[in-house]
Design a protein around this motif. Structure first.
Motif, mmCIF file in Angstrom:
data_model
loop_
_atom_site.group_PDB
_atom_site.id
_atom_site.type_symbol
_atom_site.label_atom_id
_atom_site.label_comp_id
_atom_site.label_asym_id
_atom_site.label_seq_id
_atom_site.Cartn_x
_atom_site.Cartn_y
_atom_site.Cartn_z
ATOM 1 N N VAL A 555 0.856 -1.186 0.000
ATOM 2 C CA VAL A 555 0.000 0.000 0.000
ATOM 3 C C VAL A 555 0.890 1.234 0.000
ATOM 4 C CG1 VAL A 555 -1.539 1.401 1.444
ATOM 5 C CG2 VAL A 555 -2.057 -1.012 1.065
ATOM 6 N N LEU A 556 0.547 2.197 -0.830
ATOM 7 C CA LEU A 556 1.215 3.494 -0.859
ATOM 8 C C LEU A 556 0.377 4.441 -0.013
ATOM 9 C CD1 LEU A 556 3.709 4.807 -2.161
ATOM 10 C CD2 LEU A 556 2.248 5.458 -4.084
ATOM 11 N N GLU A 557 0.920 4.905 1.100
ATOM 12 C CA GLU A 557 0.117 5.613 2.103
ATOM 13 C C GLU A 557 0.638 7.023 2.342
ATOM 14 O OE1 GLU A 557 -1.561 4.085 6.242
ATOM 15 O OE2 GLU A 557 0.538 4.728 6.438
ATOM 16 N N ALA A 558 -0.336 7.943 2.500
ATOM 17 C CA ALA A 558 -0.020 9.311 2.926
ATOM 18 C C ALA A 558 -0.960 9.685 4.055
ATOM 19 C CB ALA A 558 -0.172 10.287 1.774
ATOM 20 N N THR A 559 -0.412 10.301 5.105
ATOM 21 C CA THR A 559 -1.228 10.733 6.243
ATOM 22 C C THR A 559 -0.992 12.196 6.602
ATOM 23 O OG1 THR A 559 0.472 9.923 7.770
ATOM 24 C CG2 THR A 559 -1.335 8.411 7.233
ATOM 25 N N VAL A 560 -0.064 12.819 5.895
ATOM 26 C CA VAL A 560 0.264 14.223 6.171
ATOM 27 C C VAL A 560 -0.208 15.075 5.002
ATOM 28 C CG1 VAL A 560 2.121 15.880 6.603
ATOM 29 C CG2 VAL A 560 2.285 13.545 7.513
ATOM 30 N N PRO A 561 -1.072 16.092 5.269
ATOM 31 C CA PRO A 561 -1.523 16.957 4.177
ATOM 32 C C PRO A 561 -0.339 17.565 3.426
ATOM 33 C CG PRO A 561 -2.831 17.351 6.140
ATOM 34 C CD PRO A 561 -1.708 16.438 6.552
ATOM 35 N N GLY A 562 -0.481 17.634 2.115
ATOM 36 C CA GLY A 562 0.586 18.152 1.283
ATOM 37 C C GLY A 562 1.491 17.077 0.725
ATOM 38 N N SER A 563 1.386 15.839 1.227
ATOM 39 C CA SER A 563 2.179 14.730 0.678
ATOM 40 C C SER A 563 1.886 14.625 -0.817
ATOM 41 C CB SER A 563 1.825 13.425 1.376
ATOM 42 O OG SER A 563 2.124 13.495 2.759
ATOM 43 N N GLU A 564 2.931 14.482 -1.633
ATOM 44 C CA GLU A 564 2.735 14.547 -3.082
ATOM 45 C C GLU A 564 3.553 13.463 -3.779
ATOM 46 O OE1 GLU A 564 2.977 17.808 -6.764
ATOM 47 O OE2 GLU A 564 3.185 18.462 -4.656
ATOM 48 N N LEU A 565 3.003 12.999 -4.920
ATOM 49 C CA LEU A 565 3.721 12.048 -5.767
ATOM 50 C C LEU A 565 3.408 12.342 -7.223
ATOM 51 C CD1 LEU A 565 1.472 9.863 -6.982
ATOM 52 C CD2 LEU A 565 1.650 8.887 -4.703
ATOM 53 N N LYS A 566 4.236 11.742 -8.094
ATOM 54 C CA LYS A 566 4.025 11.825 -9.539
ATOM 55 C C LYS A 566 3.999 10.417 -10.108
ATOM 56 C CE LYS A 566 5.994 16.320 -10.875
ATOM 57 N NZ LYS A 566 7.006 16.973 -11.759
ATOM 58 N N LEU A 567 3.217 10.242 -11.164
ATOM 59 C CA LEU A 567 3.151 8.947 -11.832
ATOM 60 C C LEU A 567 3.140 9.168 -13.336
ATOM 61 C CD1 LEU A 567 2.703 5.808 -11.458
ATOM 62 C CD2 LEU A 567 0.291 6.292 -11.927
ATOM 63 N N SER A 568 4.116 8.599 -14.007
ATOM 64 C CA SER A 568 4.133 8.628 -15.471
ATOM 65 C C SER A 568 3.461 7.365 -15.988
ATOM 66 C CB SER A 568 5.573 8.711 -15.987
ATOM 67 O OG SER A 568 6.188 9.904 -15.554
ATOM 68 N N PHE A 569 2.627 7.499 -16.997
ATOM 69 C CA PHE A 569 1.912 6.348 -17.549
ATOM 70 C C PHE A 569 1.566 6.623 -19.005
ATOM 71 C CE2 PHE A 569 -1.343 9.279 -16.230
ATOM 72 C CZ PHE A 569 -2.366 9.137 -17.159
ATOM 73 N N THR A 570 1.193 5.581 -19.712
ATOM 74 C CA THR A 570 0.756 5.701 -21.102
ATOM 75 C C THR A 570 -0.614 5.059 -21.235
ATOM 76 O OG1 THR A 570 3.037 5.532 -21.872
ATOM 77 C CG2 THR A 570 1.301 5.155 -23.496
ATOM 78 N N GLY A 571 -1.563 5.769 -21.827
ATOM 79 C CA GLY A 571 -2.882 5.184 -22.025
ATOM 80 C C GLY A 571 -3.974 6.216 -22.087
ATOM 81 N N THR A 572 -5.214 5.744 -22.174
ATOM 82 C CA THR A 572 -6.376 6.629 -22.336
ATOM 83 C C THR A 572 -7.118 6.862 -21.025
ATOM 84 O OG1 THR A 572 -7.862 4.773 -22.834
ATOM 85 C CG2 THR A 572 -6.699 5.790 -24.691
ATOM 86 N N ALA A 573 -6.760 6.125 -19.975
ATOM 87 C CA ALA A 573 -7.468 6.262 -18.705
ATOM 88 C C ALA A 573 -6.492 6.121 -17.557
ATOM 89 C CB ALA A 573 -8.563 5.202 -18.596
#
Length: 656
Positions: A555-573
């Motif tokens: 599980v990828l978890e965040a509990t602190v407001p402002g926690s940020e991530l990026k995800l690169s992907f290819t596709g229509t959805a």
């Protein structure tokens, strides 16, 4: 266990032969041999697929053609049958002697029932009579077909093979019959002792249909002791809410260690059958609620070629829970006893068409080549608030994705009942989810079964009630059995018409953004900017419930407001599957540097469940590389204990 020999045939009226075919895949060969007299009534003798059978005609039949079905000893204690013939009932019998109610005999009984009800218009519900070992037959068939039984009358019935012929308790048993039973069932001694489908077992469905049962017994019976048979069955049946009566026979001649005894008051028992069976009330036919379209020709063809087949069940909690799914698996094994089946149970509570579209590959297709897949999502699509366009994209995506993996895969759609759908039908509306299931099924020529409409119409016709019989969208045994019987009718109809081939070529898509290659995308692909952490084996630290398959997973978890991530992907959805529990927060997301949008992850079920919750950020992207930015908002739902976000999977639809 010897029984009086049949009366000799006194008069032969005429002889002729003819053949009847009922559908190419389920052809029944019926050879009418001769018509004779049976105690003053006309008896029609015939052979059904090589098995001798007959029915006796009343001089003047009652409206609706009520009938009685005798098991094994058709000429033993005939006074009651003669009385019923005089009242206008038919009496019927098929010779499956020495089969001890085994599954193979039950398939023969199915054919007999089908012939009499469809070709000769006998009543939908039949009164069953079981004498001695005949109890194995009448309860074996009644438990498989509780919707088709008006009542059961049994004399000293065998209710447990361990008692007779096994003789493993107080019964004298019968060694030669026990040996024969083991051969018929294909059992070892140990397997027979562990057998869990005796008449005394699994009576809930029969009780749910309130099928009245009446046993007449002798308390001194040492061959089939009531303490090992009738009393066990009746006690269990009553505890399940089934109506039952036992009448001990204490007058008249008794023979064969009390197993043969005179029948007191045969007119009472004839009246019992008459009251339970007449006037005839035939239910709305199952075929009113399904569409065959292209059917299941490929699946049936593999079975007829004796090739192993894989059957998958993709759905929510109604598919996950035991009930119709288990019954359908059992039915397929019994109908095709020599074939090899592999079943994939891919039901997960709370999930609808959106999750199905993205988990199809991992939860179904990765398990092997699938030949038949049942899909249900109509209940959760409405409950989860999935919009209509997304439903179509989901369902079409499932079909196209599945067919691409195996062009010969047959797929059937089920639409289950719930109070909201019943309310729609009462207002003259077609529920949106049902409409979308039918829309996609029609476009792709798939069989479909509208159980929601069936439940509504049958309740309106007075066949049963939601409150006392069906009880819930997770149905009570009555509802599970109704679902199974409807599905069985659909499969039978598809098999009957399975000779017609159809093209494997997929038609043009209904929606160019359908999720035809939905996939889980690993959370490990995300680039953490701040605050998020990867938990390899997540489990709740509080006592909140979880769903099977969504605990002890990464599980990828965040509990602190402002926690940020990026995800690169290819596709229509792009979307994500989260655990929306008591601490579910609000997230903000942006695709390709567009303005952030907010999404509240807290649901109506979050207070007491880490609910697998699937959210779609966008389903209409160009099929190219994209970047998702995701951060935890400082805002919070007033009911949430959060803020928190627990991501199990990202969802991506990548076109080739």
């Amino acid at each position: 266990m010897s029984i009086l020999k049949s009366l000799s045939i006194t008069l032969c009226l005429f002889v002729f032969i003819f053949f009847i075919n009922i559908g190419p895949a389920n052809a029944q060969k019926v050879v009418l041999q001769k018509t004779t007299l049976w105690h003053g009534f006309e008896k029609v003798n015939f052979v059904l697929d090589g098995v001798p059978a007959y029915y006796v005609k009343p001089k003047k039949e009652l409206a609706g053609n009520p009938w009685v079905w005798r098991a094994h000893f058709p000429n033993w204690h005939i006074t009651m049958d003669s009385l019923l013939l005089g009242k206008g009932f038919y009496i019927a019998y098929i010779n499956t002697n020495n089969q001890y109610g085994a599954p193979g005999a039950m398939m023969v009984w199915n054919k007999f029932y089908h012939y009499l009800t469809t070709r000769l218009s006998f009543a939908h519900k039949v009164a069953l009579e079981g004498v001695s070992r005949g109890g194995l037959y009448v309860y074996g068939w009644a438990k498989r077909n509780p919707d088709k039984v008006s009542c059961i009358y049994a004399e000293a019935p065998v209710c447990d093979i361990k008692s007779w012929p096994g003789g493993k308790e107080k019964s004298q048993g019968n060694a030669s019959n026990w040996k024969q039973l083991l051969q018929v069932y294909g059992f070892t001694e140990s397997q027979a002792m562990q057998y869990q489908d005796n008449p005394i077992d699994h009576l809930a469905d029969l009780a749910a249909f309130k099928v009245p049962i009446l046993h007449v017994i002798n308390l001194q019976d040492k061959i089939v002791p009531p303490g090992e048979n009738t009393f066990v069955l009746v006690k269990r049946y009553l505890h399940l809410g089934g109506p039952a009566m036992v009448y001990p026979m204490t007058r008249g001649k008794q023979e064969l260690n009390g197993h043969h005894f005179a029948i007191e008051h045969p007119d009472w028992w004839a009246d019992f059958i008459e009251r339970c069976s007449y006037p005839v009330k035939n239910p709305l036919p199952y075929h009113d609620f399904f569409k065959i379209r292209n059917g299941l020709s490929h699946f049936y063809g593999k079975l007829k070629r004796h090739q192993p087949v894989t059957v998958a069940f993709l759905g929510g909690s109604i598919t996950y829970n035991p009930g119709w799914r288990d019954d359908l698996c059992k039915y397929l094994r019994e109908r095709f006893p020599t074939e090899q089946f592999h079943f994939i149970a891919a039901g997960i509570p709370s999930l609808g068409s959106l999750p199905h579209a993205f988990r199809l590959q991992r939860d179904v297709l990765d398990s092997g080549k699938v030949d038949l897949m049942f899909v249900e999502a109509a209940v959760n699509d409405r409950v989860n608030g999935t919009d209509s366009i997304t439903q179509v994209r989901d369902l079409e995506g499932i079909v196209r994705h599945a067919k691409r993996s195996n062009p010969d895969m047959d797929i059937a759609f089920f639409s289950f009942a719930d109070p909201a759908k019943l309310a729609d039908y009462s207002e003259g509306k077609i529920p949106v989810a049902v409409h979308n299931h039918e829309l996609v099924a029609q476009h792709y020529g798939l069989p479909s079964l509208n159980l929601a409409r069936e439940v509504y119409d049958k309740i309106k016709a007075g066949e049963f009630s939601w409150q006392y019989d069906f009880k819930s969208l997770h149905p009570a045994p009555y509802g599970e059995t109704l679902y199974f019987e409807s599905m069985k009718a659909l499969l039978d109809s598809c098999f009957e018409k399975a000779g017609t081939a159809y093209s494997n070529k997929l038609p043009e898509p209904m929606n160019k953004f359908s999720f035809d290659n939905g996939q889980y995308y690993p959370i490990q692909k995300a680039r953490i900017k701040s605050g998020w952490k990867l938990i390899d084996h997540w489990h709740p630290e509080d006592q909140t419930h979880t769903r099977e398959g969504f605990v002890d997973v990464p599980v990828l978890e965040a509990t602190v407001p402002g926690s940020e991530l990026k995800l690169s992907f290819t596709g229509t959805a792009i979307g994500m599957a989260v655990l929306a529990g008591p601490y579910a927060g609000i997230i903000e997301y942006s695709i390709d540097k567009k303005p952030f949008q907010k999404l509240d992850l807290y649901t109506q079920w979050s207070s007491n469940l880490y609910l697998p919750w699937y959210e779609l950020f966008s389903g209409t992207l160009k099929n190219k590389n994209h970047t998702l930015r995701l951060r935890l908002s400082p805002d919070q739902n007033p009911q949430s204990k959060g803020p928190a976000c627990k991501i199990v999977y990202f969802l991506v639809n990548k076109r080739a």
